[in-house]
Enzyme design. Structure first.
Site, mmCIF file in Angstrom:
data_model
loop_
_atom_site.group_PDB
_atom_site.id
_atom_site.type_symbol
_atom_site.label_atom_id
_atom_site.label_comp_id
_atom_site.label_asym_id
_atom_site.label_seq_id
_atom_site.Cartn_x
_atom_site.Cartn_y
_atom_site.Cartn_z
ATOM 1 N N THR A 74 89.712 -19.873 -47.447
ATOM 2 C CA THR A 74 89.039 -20.882 -48.270
ATOM 3 C C THR A 74 89.892 -21.207 -49.488
ATOM 4 O O THR A 74 90.139 -22.377 -49.809
ATOM 5 C CB THR A 74 87.651 -20.373 -48.724
ATOM 6 O OG1 THR A 74 86.855 -20.120 -47.561
ATOM 7 C CG2 THR A 74 86.946 -21.385 -49.613
ATOM 8 N N GLN A 181 91.560 -19.138 -37.574
ATOM 9 C CA GLN A 181 91.107 -18.718 -36.245
ATOM 10 C C GLN A 181 92.263 -18.537 -35.262
ATOM 11 O O GLN A 181 92.192 -17.708 -34.362
ATOM 12 C CB GLN A 181 90.123 -19.737 -35.655
ATOM 13 C CG GLN A 181 88.798 -19.824 -36.386
ATOM 14 C CD GLN A 181 87.921 -18.587 -36.220
ATOM 15 O OE1 GLN A 181 88.087 -17.796 -35.285
ATOM 16 N NE2 GLN A 181 87.002 -18.403 -37.135
ATOM 17 N N SER A 201 93.708 -15.734 -43.003
ATOM 18 C CA SER A 201 92.719 -14.846 -43.596
ATOM 19 C C SER A 201 92.724 -13.509 -42.871
ATOM 20 O O SER A 201 92.761 -13.467 -41.642
ATOM 21 C CB SER A 201 91.344 -15.504 -43.464
ATOM 22 O OG SER A 201 90.346 -14.651 -43.983
ATOM 23 N N ALA A 202 92.672 -12.410 -43.619
ATOM 24 C CA ALA A 202 92.765 -11.084 -42.989
ATOM 25 C C ALA A 202 91.530 -10.728 -42.166
ATOM 26 O O ALA A 202 91.641 -10.095 -41.121
ATOM 27 C CB ALA A 202 92.992 -10.008 -44.057
ATOM 28 N N HIS A 203 90.346 -11.145 -42.627
ATOM 29 C CA HIS A 203 89.139 -10.617 -41.961
ATOM 30 C C HIS A 203 88.864 -11.267 -40.607
ATOM 31 O O HIS A 203 87.960 -10.836 -39.894
ATOM 32 C CB HIS A 203 87.918 -10.682 -42.883
ATOM 33 C CG HIS A 203 87.294 -12.031 -43.074
ATOM 34 N ND1 HIS A 203 86.202 -12.425 -42.349
ATOM 35 C CD2 HIS A 203 87.593 -13.046 -43.901
ATOM 36 C CE1 HIS A 203 85.843 -13.639 -42.748
ATOM 37 N NE2 HIS A 203 86.677 -14.032 -43.692
ATOM 38 N N THR A 242 96.472 -10.445 -60.774
ATOM 39 C CA THR A 242 96.955 -9.162 -60.272
ATOM 40 C C THR A 242 96.692 -9.056 -58.779
ATOM 41 O O THR A 242 95.587 -9.360 -58.321
ATOM 42 C CB THR A 242 96.233 -8.016 -61.004
ATOM 43 O OG1 THR A 242 96.477 -8.172 -62.397
ATOM 44 C CG2 THR A 242 96.722 -6.656 -60.537
ATOM 45 N N CYS A 328 73.489 -24.473 -37.765
ATOM 46 C CA CYS A 328 72.769 -25.298 -38.736
ATOM 47 C C CYS A 328 73.037 -24.730 -40.118
ATOM 48 O O CYS A 328 72.917 -23.534 -40.332
ATOM 49 C CB CYS A 328 71.270 -25.262 -38.495
ATOM 50 S SG CYS A 328 70.820 -25.869 -36.888
HETATM 51 C C1 LIG Z 1 86.790 -18.090 -41.667
HETATM 52 C C2 LIG Z 1 87.493 -19.391 -41.798
HETATM 53 C C3 LIG Z 1 87.837 -19.906 -43.060
HETATM 54 C C4 LIG Z 1 87.466 -19.203 -44.338
HETATM 55 O O1 LIG Z 1 88.214 -18.052 -44.518
HETATM 56 P P1 LIG Z 1 87.817 -17.010 -45.661
HETATM 57 O O2 LIG Z 1 88.967 -16.079 -45.678
HETATM 58 O O3 LIG Z 1 86.557 -16.374 -45.206
HETATM 59 O O4 LIG Z 1 87.685 -17.769 -46.926
HETATM 60 C C5 LIG Z 1 88.515 -21.100 -43.108
HETATM 61 N N1 LIG Z 1 88.830 -21.763 -41.990
HETATM 62 C C6 LIG Z 1 88.513 -21.323 -40.772
HETATM 63 C C7 LIG Z 1 88.921 -22.099 -39.567
HETATM 64 C C8 LIG Z 1 87.822 -20.118 -40.636
HETATM 65 O O5 LIG Z 1 87.495 -19.688 -39.423
#
Ligand SMILES: *Cc1c(COP(=O)(O)O)cnc(C)c1O
Length: 393
Positions: A74, A181, A201-203, A242, A328
């Site tokens: 994000t 993704q 994004s790591a998660h 930081t 939704c």
């Molecule tokens: C999860 C996701 C995001 C947001 O990532 P965050 O690290 O949670 O802020 C942005 N774009 C896509 C396509 C995502 O799947």
């Protein structure tokens, strides 16, 4: 032994890989240094950050200097869109994107429109794809940035990133892709694909939450954006603050594992996804696939079940962690902008489920989910007056 609940929502987030957690732990305790400090604690943290930067860069074919750590995709998307708009204000005011982007791109575009920028969200075909030709035709001499995601978070559709990259290079326009993704699930190489900026994004790749990165092309040609966070000038002045050292270490480790295992993992996860799809579609009538039949994430399955309320279906499947396919977001109960863009009817949109398979799912889990989905859809259809009417016709 099958363990409940079953997690099958890997587009929302993924569990942290134990190897990632293990790599992170020392940086919460004895190795607590600030990576900017000029003493032994700082150097130790800095070394860990340097290694992570190499691991991230290596996964996408970049150089470590081109990786800017952020809090996630994000933030990376905000930094790219707002930073490009600010830096290139003199050259143009037009941003090109597409209708099924993540809200982190679309909402940022809306904010930029309020600042006077022009945004074109390209329509997609019935599978959720845009074409490089559409991009070529929509670029104007005012276009400063093209932002097209690598893979969609709802329907899993992959975009023709390589072709779009070629068009952007030809036209001399910056090309950004939100790869939150796509990363680690399909091969992505910023050189081969002509990508100038990439959010990750790591998660979403078995790392921790709250850490991500932005790739910013350093040469041939250098991508220029303005920082959106002022402060100590960290991350080459593009993202002050930081560094979250344990998070950075976790992201690096997660990238390293993806790079080593992507080939085998793709095959395994695709196999599970196909088993799930075939198992459900062979046993249920009036169910259909949303998104592209082939050009999709290996772990994504998005199905609509006619004459079933998606929310009720989820309630009936409480021991399985799934997302309603219509996602939704507001009180209006409107289906998601993604299914809207695919022109899936509201009824079908409200009767869909999104399955997100990943590294830790097993065949046994898939077979259990097939059985339960078939059972629950059948039960709900038998209870529904709409179903009886349809049957009687
Ligand atoms: C999860 C996701 C995001 C947001 O990532 P965050 O690290 O949670 O802020 C942005 N774009 C896509 C396509 C995502 O799947």
């Amino acid at each position: 032994m099958l363990k409940l609940p079953i997690y099958m929502d890997c587009h929302a987030t993924t569990p942290v890989d134990p190897r990632v957690l293990e790599a992170m732990l020392p940086y919460f305790s004895e190795r607590f240094g600030n990576a900017a400090s000029r003493h032994v604690y700082g150097w130790e943290a800095e070394r860990a950050v340097d290694l992570a930067r190499e691991q991230v860069a290596s996964l996408i074919g970049a150089s470590p200097k081109e990786i800017i750590f952020t809090s996630g995709a994000t933030e990376s998307n905000n930094l790219v869109l707002k930073g490009a708009a600010e830096f290139h204000r003199e050259h143009g005011d037009h941003i090109l994107t597409q209708a099924t982007e993540h809200r982190a791109v679309l909402d940022t575009c809306r904010a930029l429109e309020r600042r006077g920028l022009q945004v074109t969200p390209l329509p997609v075909d019935r599978y959720g794809r845009v074409s490089a030709e559409q991009v070529r035709e929509a670029i104007t001499d005012k276009t400063i940035l093209v932002s097209i995601m690598a893979a969609n978070n709802e329907i899993g559709t992959l975009q023709p990133i390589r072709d779009i990259g070629r068009v952007c290079r030809e036209k001399g326009v910056l090309f950004h892709t939100d790869a939150a993704q796509g990363l680690g699930r399909v091969e992505i190489d910023v050189e081969e694909m002509g990508i100038d900026l990439l959010s990750l994004s790591a998660h979403k790749i078995y790392g921790p939450k709250g850490i991500g990165a932005l790739y910013v092309r350093g040469r041939r040609p250098r991508a220029r954006i303005a920082p959106q966070m002022d402060g100590g000038g960290h991350e080459r002045g593009l993202r002050s603050g930081t560094l979250n050292v344990p998070g950075v270490v976790g992201l690096g480790k997660a990238c390293e594992i993806c790079q080593q295992e992507i080939g085998a993992e793709q095959e395994r996860v695709r196999g599970l996804r196909d088993r799930l799809r075939d198992g459900i579609l062979e046993r249920l009538s009036d169910a259909c696939l949303n998104g592209h039949p082939e050009e999709r994430l290996p772990g994504n399955l998005h199905l609509s079940f006619a004459r079933v309320e998606g929310e009720l279906l989820l309630l009936g499947l409480k021991e399985i962690a799934l997302s309603s396919g219509s996602a939704c977001t507001s009180a209006t109960m409107e289906p998601s902008h993604v299914l809207r863009a695919l022109k899936v009817g509201d009824d079908l949109a409200h009767s869909s489920l999104r399955f997100g398979l990943g590294r830790f799912n097993t065949e046994e889990e898939v077979d259990y989910v097939v059985g339960r989905v078939v059972q629950e859809v059948t039960r709900l259809r038998e209870m529904s007056p709409r179903y009886e009417t349809a049957e009687a016709l």
